[in-house]
Scaffold this motif. Structure first.
Motif, PDB file in Angstrom:
ATOM      1  N   TYR A   8      -5.676  -9.292   4.421  1.00 45.02           N
ATOM      2  CA  TYR A   8      -5.345  -9.399   2.989  1.00 45.02           C
ATOM      3  C   TYR A   8      -6.636  -9.495   2.191  1.00 45.02           C
ATOM      4  O   TYR A   8      -7.511 -10.304   2.481  1.00 45.02           O
ATOM      5  N   THR A   9      -6.749  -8.630   1.154  1.00 47.57           N
ATOM      6  CA  THR A   9      -7.984  -8.614   0.376  1.00 47.57           C
ATOM      7  C   THR A   9      -7.672  -8.404  -1.103  1.00 47.57           C
ATOM      8  O   THR A   9      -6.529  -8.611  -1.531  1.00 47.57           O
ATOM      9  N   ASP A  10      -8.688  -8.022  -1.893  1.00 44.87           N
ATOM     10  CA  ASP A  10      -8.494  -7.922  -3.341  1.00 44.87           C
ATOM     11  C   ASP A  10      -8.165  -6.496  -3.794  1.00 44.87           C
ATOM     12  O   ASP A  10      -8.151  -6.211  -4.979  1.00 44.87           O
ATOM     13  N   VAL A  11      -7.966  -5.582  -2.866  1.00 47.49           N
ATOM     14  CA  VAL A  11      -7.446  -4.244  -3.184  1.00 47.49           C
ATOM     15  C   VAL A  11      -6.222  -4.041  -2.282  1.00 47.49           C
ATOM     16  O   VAL A  11      -6.095  -4.727  -1.267  1.00 47.49           O
TER      17      VAL A  11
ATOM     18  N   PRO B 114     -12.504   1.913  -5.097  1.00 47.67           N
ATOM     19  CA  PRO B 114     -11.833   2.085  -6.392  1.00 47.67           C
ATOM     20  C   PRO B 114     -12.599   1.442  -7.552  1.00 47.67           C
ATOM     21  O   PRO B 114     -12.317   1.744  -8.709  1.00 47.67           O
ATOM     22  N   ARG B 115     -13.568   0.591  -7.233  1.00 52.92           N
ATOM     23  CA  ARG B 115     -14.381   0.000  -8.319  1.00 52.92           C
ATOM     24  C   ARG B 115     -15.409   0.992  -8.843  1.00 52.92           C
ATOM     25  O   ARG B 115     -15.948   0.828  -9.923  1.00 52.92           O
ATOM     26  N   VAL B 116     -15.705   2.009  -8.061  1.00 53.21           N
ATOM     27  CA  VAL B 116     -16.666   3.030  -8.505  1.00 53.21           C
ATOM     28  C   VAL B 116     -15.928   4.251  -9.055  1.00 53.21           C
ATOM     29  O   VAL B 116     -16.346   4.836 -10.047  1.00 53.21           O
TER      30      VAL B 116
HETATM   31  P1  ADP Z   1     -12.824  -9.720   1.302  1.00 54.27           P
HETATM   32  O1  ADP Z   1     -13.566 -10.798   0.615  1.00 54.27           O
HETATM   33  O2  ADP Z   1     -11.336  -9.799   1.106  1.00 54.27           O
HETATM   34  O3  ADP Z   1     -13.210  -9.554   2.739  1.00 54.27           O
HETATM   35  P2  ADP Z   1     -14.498  -7.454   0.614  1.00 54.27           P
HETATM   36  O4  ADP Z   1     -15.211  -7.577  -0.692  1.00 54.27           O
HETATM   37  O5  ADP Z   1     -15.268  -7.694   1.848  1.00 54.27           O
HETATM   38  O6  ADP Z   1     -13.195  -8.376   0.531  1.00 54.27           O
HETATM   39  O7  ADP Z   1     -13.840  -5.988   0.735  1.00 54.27           O
HETATM   40  C1  ADP Z   1     -12.985  -5.508  -0.278  1.00 54.27           C
HETATM   41  C2  ADP Z   1     -13.758  -4.614  -1.215  1.00 54.27           C
HETATM   42  O8  ADP Z   1     -14.176  -3.446  -0.524  1.00 54.27           O
HETATM   43  C3  ADP Z   1     -12.981  -4.075  -2.386  1.00 54.27           C
HETATM   44  O9  ADP Z   1     -12.958  -4.983  -3.442  1.00 54.27           O
HETATM   45  C4  ADP Z   1     -13.704  -2.771  -2.726  1.00 54.27           C
HETATM   46  O10 ADP Z   1     -14.569  -2.932  -3.826  1.00 54.27           O
HETATM   47  C5  ADP Z   1     -14.558  -2.485  -1.487  1.00 54.27           C
HETATM   48  N1  ADP Z   1     -14.365  -1.135  -0.951  1.00 54.27           N
HETATM   49  C6  ADP Z   1     -15.360  -0.293  -0.596  1.00 54.27           C
HETATM   50  N2  ADP Z   1     -14.896   0.877  -0.170  1.00 54.27           N
HETATM   51  C7  ADP Z   1     -13.532   0.780  -0.218  1.00 54.27           C
HETATM   52  C8  ADP Z   1     -12.479   1.679   0.116  1.00 54.27           C
HETATM   53  N3  ADP Z   1     -12.712   2.891   0.608  1.00 54.27           N
HETATM   54  N4  ADP Z   1     -11.206   1.259  -0.070  1.00 54.27           N
HETATM   55  C9  ADP Z   1     -10.958   0.020  -0.539  1.00 54.27           C
HETATM   56  N5  ADP Z   1     -11.913  -0.875  -0.883  1.00 54.27           N
HETATM   57  C10 ADP Z   1     -13.193  -0.505  -0.726  1.00 54.27           C
END
Ligand code: ADP
Ligand code: ASP
Ligand code: MG
Length: 408
Positions: A172-175, A183-185
């Protein structure tokens, strides 16, 4: 009844309110009759804060002590989560990695998991507990606390799922899943319902930090069913990481664009063009514990050649220092470096059956006058090193050029 491992990243446990949300989510899974193991990260920003404190004391902190401090972030969240679960009327027990024990090697700050003792966990689950295990950490055979590298909670979760033969490991994460690019880029990036292990491995190793690379390796090796989901949205199925056979017959050529901002390029100019040169340059770099990524040796002329390679930006100054010594030894003309470079990659298993992907990539970059400094290819990826200031532009252009913004 299923056994589910649920990992919650830093943003998902960033406040006590969010921790309470996680406890409510776990309670729902439990109410459906599942056994649940929960693996949290530290609250977001906490690991950076702890490492920052260490660096206020020492520029190069002792790695063993760095792990002692860095692992405490997760010790806070496991206890808070267990308490929040008690408030939900659940039985729950928390453990640090060392308590479990998650046995690792002794490579402090980037240790590898060797074995997980599942006895306590199985007993607690059988007694109806939710078991909360700190991510990112373990202990070596002498009981020293170790950590698994940044983003390592993903690997803790998958390793626990493998050790306990869980039915699914949910990250579970923030996307709400794995996207065609960050998606942030690129706001037009699309969520993928599935992605193959092979592609996810490349995406992770080329910079997509949504999953730590070792977690994908582990899941592939031990056949763990791995899914990435949002901790903020209750609906969605997220993205399932699949073995290739399960994917639809008609593969898209490119599945995603990955990037890594942290590249630095170094060049030794005018080295003698003779056998053994690559070893004489890269040997001392390896001895200094610096990982090398891309390598290019230019065509020689007048008996000399230029030799370039990239390293992680954090190792740039150290690598320059090593090369100064190498330069004198080899009587090279000079050493130049650039720490404002980055790497952008197109990844897709469909590339195997579609030649011409590279030229499509180069033409898209040329249309925006982005100069390519280095190129590397494999069966399922093409990477280029470019100036860092063009990173976002390059990712957007390639995302569009490969039609990733359009629905299937
Ligand atoms: P967590 O703290 O839940 O481990 P992370 O910051 O390590 O979260 O990973 C989630 C982030 O990964 C997202 O917020 C997004 O900005 C980044 N990200 C990079 N590439 C991708 C991708 N292809 N699909 C989804 N998220 C991505
Ligand atoms: N807390 C650790 C980090 O920030 C581990 C993780 O979040 O996965 O890297
Ligand atoms: Mg992460």
């Amino acid at each position: 009844m299923a056994l589910i491992v649920q990992k919650f990243g830093g943003t998902s446990v960033a406040s006590t309110d969010r921790i309470k949300n996680v406890a409510r989510r776990v309670a729902r899974w439990k109410a459906q009759g599942n056994d649940v193991i929960v693996v949290p990260s530290a609250m977001s920003g906490e690991t950076n804060r702890l490492i920052g404190l260490a660096r206020e004391i020492s520029a190069e902190p002792d790695p063993r002590e760095l792990d002692v401090i860095a692992s405490t972030g997760e010790q806070v969240t496991i206890a808070l989560l267990a308490m929040a679960m008690h408030e939900e009327g659940l039985k729950a027990k928390s453990y640090t990695g060392a308590q479990v024990r998650v046995l690792t090697d002794s490579t402090f700050t980037k240790a590898r998991i060797l074995q997980i003792d599942d006895e306590k966990i199985r007993k607690d689950l059988a007694e109806g507990n939710v078991v909360v295990v700190a991510g990112f950490q373990g202990a070596d055979e002498n009981g020293n606390i170790t950590t698994l590298g940044r983003g390592g909670s993903d690997t803790s979760a998958v390793a626990l799922a493998a050790a306990l033969k869980a039915d699914e490991c949910q990250i579970y994460t923030d996307v709400d899943g794995v996207y065609t690019t960050d998606p942030r880029v690129v706001p037009e990036a699309r969520k993928l319902d599935t992605i193959t292990f092979e592609e996810m491995l490349e995406m992770a190793s080329l910079g997509s930090k949504v999953l730590q690379i070792r977690s994908v390796e582990f899941a592939g090796k031990y056949k763990v069913k791995l899914r990435v989901l949002s901790s903020f949205d209750d609906e969605g199925e997220g993205t399932l990481i699949t073995v290739e056979e399960e994917k639809k017959m008609e593969q898209p050529i490119i599945s995603g664009i990955a990037f890594n901002r942290d590249e630095a390029k170094l060049t030794v100019l005018g080295v003698p063009d003779r056998p053994g040169i690559a070893y004489q340059i890269l040997g001392p770099i390896a001895e200094a514990n610096i990982d090398v990524d891309m390598i290019i040796q230019n065509v020689g002329h007048d008996g000399t050649t230029d030799f370039s390679f990239t390293v992680n930006r954090g190792d740039y100054t150290k690598a320059l220092g090593v090369l100064e010594t190498v330069k004198t030894k080899l009587d090279a003309r000079g050493v130049v470096g650039d720490n404002k470079t980055c790497k952008v990659s197109a990844v897709g298993v469909g590339m195997r059956s579609h030649p011409g992907v590279a030229s499509q990539m180069f033409s898209a970059l040329a249309s925006e006058s982005i100069n390519i400094q280095m190129i590397s290819t494999s069966e399922i990826k093409i990477s280029v090193v470019i100036e860092e200031k063009y990173l976002e532009l390059a990712v957007r252009v390639l995302h569009k050029a490969f039609g990733l913004d359009k629905a299937d």
